[in-house]
Motif scaffolding. Structure first.
Motif, mmCIF file in Angstrom:
data_model
loop_
_atom_site.group_PDB
_atom_site.id
_atom_site.type_symbol
_atom_site.label_atom_id
_atom_site.label_comp_id
_atom_site.label_asym_id
_atom_site.label_seq_id
_atom_site.Cartn_x
_atom_site.Cartn_y
_atom_site.Cartn_z
ATOM 1 N N THR A 174 -11.832 -10.702 -8.676
ATOM 2 C CA THR A 174 -11.895 -11.771 -7.485
ATOM 3 C C THR A 174 -11.094 -11.330 -6.119
ATOM 4 O OG1 THR A 174 -12.119 -13.374 -9.142
ATOM 5 C CG2 THR A 174 -11.354 -14.236 -7.193
ATOM 6 N N LEU A 175 -9.798 -11.046 -6.450
ATOM 7 C CA LEU A 175 -8.753 -10.822 -5.519
ATOM 8 C C LEU A 175 -9.015 -9.479 -4.722
ATOM 9 C CD1 LEU A 175 -5.362 -11.990 -7.025
ATOM 10 C CD2 LEU A 175 -7.010 -13.390 -5.582
ATOM 11 N N SER A 176 -9.560 -8.775 -5.267
ATOM 12 C CA SER A 176 -9.835 -7.278 -4.498
ATOM 13 C C SER A 176 -10.962 -7.442 -3.374
ATOM 14 C CB SER A 176 -10.124 -6.350 -5.518
ATOM 15 O OG SER A 176 -9.258 -5.930 -6.518
ATOM 16 N N ASP A 177 -11.831 -8.256 -3.651
ATOM 17 C CA ASP A 177 -12.883 -8.649 -2.790
ATOM 18 C C ASP A 177 -12.242 -8.654 -1.201
ATOM 19 O OD1 ASP A 177 -15.061 -9.816 -1.004
ATOM 20 O OD2 ASP A 177 -16.083 -9.984 -2.773
ATOM 21 N N ARG A 178 -12.764 -8.009 -0.515
ATOM 22 C CA ARG A 178 -12.178 -7.794 1.034
ATOM 23 C C ARG A 178 -12.744 -8.796 1.849
ATOM 24 N NH1 ARG A 178 -8.971 -3.292 1.271
ATOM 25 N NH2 ARG A 178 -9.189 -1.876 -0.136
ATOM 26 N N HIS A 179 -13.817 -9.576 1.519
ATOM 27 C CA HIS A 179 -14.556 -10.705 2.330
ATOM 28 C C HIS A 179 -14.192 -12.040 1.589
ATOM 29 C CE1 HIS A 179 -16.634 -7.509 4.667
ATOM 30 N NE2 HIS A 179 -16.838 -7.128 3.408
ATOM 31 N N LYS A 180 -14.092 -12.239 0.365
ATOM 32 C CA LYS A 180 -13.780 -13.398 -0.230
ATOM 33 C C LYS A 180 -12.404 -13.537 -1.169
ATOM 34 C CE LYS A 180 -19.068 -13.904 -0.920
ATOM 35 N NZ LYS A 180 -20.181 -14.177 -1.632
ATOM 36 N N GLY A 181 -11.877 -12.525 -0.964
ATOM 37 C CA GLY A 181 -10.615 -12.479 -1.664
ATOM 38 C C GLY A 181 -9.299 -12.001 -0.744
ATOM 39 N N VAL A 182 -8.305 -11.561 -1.541
ATOM 40 C CA VAL A 182 -7.259 -11.061 -0.636
ATOM 41 C C VAL A 182 -7.638 -9.656 -0.050
ATOM 42 C CG1 VAL A 182 -4.810 -10.223 -0.839
ATOM 43 C CG2 VAL A 182 -5.445 -12.170 -2.078
ATOM 44 N N GLY A 183 -8.452 -9.041 -1.119
ATOM 45 C CA GLY A 183 -8.577 -7.580 -0.290
ATOM 46 C C GLY A 183 -7.978 -6.402 -1.077
ATOM 47 N N ARG A 226 0.754 -2.849 -14.915
ATOM 48 C CA ARG A 226 -0.466 -2.853 -15.315
ATOM 49 C C ARG A 226 -1.370 -2.723 -14.325
ATOM 50 N NH1 ARG A 226 -2.262 -7.044 -19.707
ATOM 51 N NH2 ARG A 226 -3.969 -5.546 -20.085
ATOM 52 N N MET A 227 -2.294 -1.904 -14.167
ATOM 53 C CA MET A 227 -3.102 -1.524 -13.074
ATOM 54 C C MET A 227 -4.567 -1.792 -13.284
ATOM 55 S SD MET A 227 -5.034 1.160 -12.193
ATOM 56 C CE MET A 227 -5.718 1.980 -10.872
ATOM 57 N N PHE A 228 -5.077 -2.785 -12.483
ATOM 58 C CA PHE A 228 -6.629 -2.954 -12.766
ATOM 59 C C PHE A 228 -7.349 -2.602 -11.514
ATOM 60 C CE2 PHE A 228 -4.290 -5.481 -15.611
ATOM 61 C CZ PHE A 228 -5.081 -5.412 -16.751
ATOM 62 N N ASN A 229 -8.405 -1.888 -11.790
ATOM 63 C CA ASN A 229 -9.285 -1.528 -10.735
ATOM 64 C C ASN A 229 -10.050 -2.644 -10.005
ATOM 65 O OD1 ASN A 229 -8.905 1.359 -10.718
ATOM 66 N ND2 ASN A 229 -9.899 1.522 -12.631
ATOM 67 N N ALA A 230 -10.923 -2.521 -8.967
ATOM 68 C CA ALA A 230 -11.613 -3.645 -8.216
ATOM 69 C C ALA A 230 -12.695 -4.205 -9.118
ATOM 70 C CB ALA A 230 -12.138 -2.929 -7.061
ATOM 71 N N ASP A 231 -13.167 -3.323 -10.089
ATOM 72 C CA ASP A 231 -14.057 -3.570 -10.795
ATOM 73 C C ASP A 231 -13.718 -4.316 -12.081
ATOM 74 O OD1 ASP A 231 -13.539 -1.627 -12.444
ATOM 75 O OD2 ASP A 231 -15.398 -0.655 -12.691
ATOM 76 N N GLY A 232 -12.528 -4.637 -12.169
ATOM 77 C CA GLY A 232 -11.855 -5.324 -13.522
ATOM 78 C C GLY A 232 -11.570 -4.364 -14.466
ATOM 79 N N HIS A 291 0.931 -1.120 0.124
ATOM 80 C CA HIS A 291 0.056 -0.079 -0.159
ATOM 81 C C HIS A 291 0.950 1.195 -0.181
ATOM 82 C CE1 HIS A 291 0.427 1.879 4.008
ATOM 83 N NE2 HIS A 291 0.607 0.697 4.409
ATOM 84 N N GLY A 292 0.224 2.218 -0.637
ATOM 85 C CA GLY A 292 0.957 3.489 -0.431
ATOM 86 C C GLY A 292 -0.018 4.557 0.123
ATOM 87 N N CYS A 293 0.218 5.079 1.186
ATOM 88 C CA CYS A 293 -0.921 5.745 1.988
ATOM 89 C C CYS A 293 -2.326 5.029 2.145
ATOM 90 C CB CYS A 293 -1.173 7.142 1.392
ATOM 91 S SG CYS A 293 0.477 8.352 1.763
ATOM 92 N N GLY A 294 -2.370 3.823 2.212
ATOM 93 C CA GLY A 294 -3.551 3.116 2.549
ATOM 94 C C GLY A 294 -4.218 2.721 1.264
ATOM 95 N N ASN A 295 -3.936 3.304 0.032
ATOM 96 C CA ASN A 295 -4.189 2.798 -1.336
ATOM 97 C C ASN A 295 -3.401 1.487 -1.739
ATOM 98 O OD1 ASN A 295 -4.079 4.622 -4.483
ATOM 99 N ND2 ASN A 295 -5.639 3.072 -3.744
ATOM 100 N N ASP A 296 -4.121 0.387 -1.277
ATOM 101 C CA ASP A 296 -3.945 -1.269 -1.433
ATOM 102 C C ASP A 296 -4.351 -1.820 -2.504
ATOM 103 O OD1 ASP A 296 -6.339 -1.036 -0.523
ATOM 104 O OD2 ASP A 296 -6.062 -2.927 0.809
ATOM 105 N N TYR A 297 -3.039 -2.512 -3.003
ATOM 106 C CA TYR A 297 -3.306 -3.299 -4.084
ATOM 107 C C TYR A 297 -2.486 -4.835 -3.877
ATOM 108 C CZ TYR A 297 -4.890 0.712 -7.057
ATOM 109 O OH TYR A 297 -5.705 1.699 -7.365
ATOM 110 N N VAL A 298 -3.258 -5.729 -4.713
ATOM 111 C CA VAL A 298 -2.524 -7.176 -4.916
ATOM 112 C C VAL A 298 -1.448 -7.012 -6.045
ATOM 113 C CG1 VAL A 298 -2.734 -9.519 -5.041
ATOM 114 C CG2 VAL A 298 -4.410 -8.067 -3.979
ATOM 115 N N TYR A 299 -0.283 -7.261 -5.855
ATOM 116 C CA TYR A 299 0.841 -7.078 -6.598
ATOM 117 C C TYR A 299 1.408 -8.526 -6.974
ATOM 118 C CZ TYR A 299 1.159 -2.067 -5.672
ATOM 119 O OH TYR A 299 0.742 -0.760 -5.392
#
Length: 273
Positions: free
Chosen positions: A32-41, A59-65, A7-15
């Motif tokens: 799939t992975l961005s889901d904070r309950h069913k994925g990594v978050g 390459r950066m993908f938002n939580a909605d894909g 994360h950078g200042c709480g802006n968190d991603y799965v790398y």
């Protein structure tokens, strides 16, 4: 699949290190992975890939894909990963993005400065429709009310709106209304800014494709550029932008925008996909 949470200042991603493993269907993987309950978050997924023009490609993908062109907090974390894992040496690294190659200097482990390049103000380059000249402090109607907006591209579209107090905002309503408004054919990231003084801004952000996030690096850059254009801040001066997840220091020289902030590795893991 191996991954690293950063994360950078709480802006968190799965790398995901694509020097070592291939990724198929990254759009689906991000959802799939961005889901904070069913994925990594996280706010999304970032792939760290080989590049022919830089130390690595992001390459950066938002939580909605949806794929984003640029992420300021993300590119700092990519550079920190490159230094930690031997893909870059010394104190400088270049990262290729859809918004061009970004040059990053590592001041110390976990603290980096990114040259974000010159801001784009031409409406057609942002893009924002309905305006023939740069959109600075323009009065528009949104969600039944009137707001004044300043539009800036930092490789992705931003709309800066000044408010008396960021704490009481109904961000899903206001941010969502701006994201899907008629002025922004590709959507927009909206920064709601409370001016503390000429070197301190308080900010909450609604990111297209992700909703409210703890921080947005390109958004903080856009906020300082807009504040210089509107006379709230001075050019070529460090401005601290206070976000929900921490503070970014931004300097708009008039030619380029420099962003300094942290890049933190939270944990590593393996996920079955």
């Amino acid at each position: 699949m191996d991954f690293t949470k950063m994360h950078g200042c709480g802006n968190d991603y799965v790398y995901i290190d694509c020097f070592k493993q291939d990724v198929e269907a990254p759009e689906l993987l991000a959802r799939t992975l961005s889901d904070r309950h069913k994925g990594v978050g996280g706010d999304g997924v970032i792939l760290i890939c080989p590049s022919e023009t830089a130390d690595a490609k992001m390459r950066m993908f938002n939580a909605d894909g949806s794929e984003g062109r640029m992420c300021g907090n993300g590119v700092r974390c990519v550079a920190e990963y490159l230094f930690r894992h031997g893909y870059a040496s010394g104190t400088a690294a270049d990262v290729e993005t859809l918004s061009g190659v970004k040059h990053i200097v590592r001041r110390e482990p976990g603290l980096l400065t990114v040259d974000m390049g010159a801001p784009e103000l031409a409406p057609e380059k942002i893009p924002v429709t309905g305006f023939a000249k740069p959109v600075v402090n323009e009065l528009v109607e949104v969600n039944g009310g009137a707001v004044r907006m300043t539009c800036v591209s930092m490789g992705n579209p931003h709309c800066v709106v000044y408010v008396p107090d960021t704490a009481g905002l109904n961000l899903p309503v206001l941010g969502g209304a701006m994201e899907h408004s008629k002025w922004f054919p590709e959507g927009v990231n909206t920064e709601f800014i409370q001016i503390l003084d000429e070197t301190h801004l308080k900010m909450r952000v609604w990111e297209r494709g992700s909703g409210e996030t703890m921080a947005c690096g390109t958004g903080a850059c856009a906020a300082v550029v807009a504040s210089v254009l509107n006379g709230h801040c001075k050019k070529d001066t460090d401005v601290d932008v206070l976000l929900l997840g921490g503070t970014l220091t931004i300097r708009y020289t008039g030619d380029t925008v420099l962003m300094t902030g942290n890049a933190v590795e939270v944990f590593t893991g393996t996920v079955e996909v």
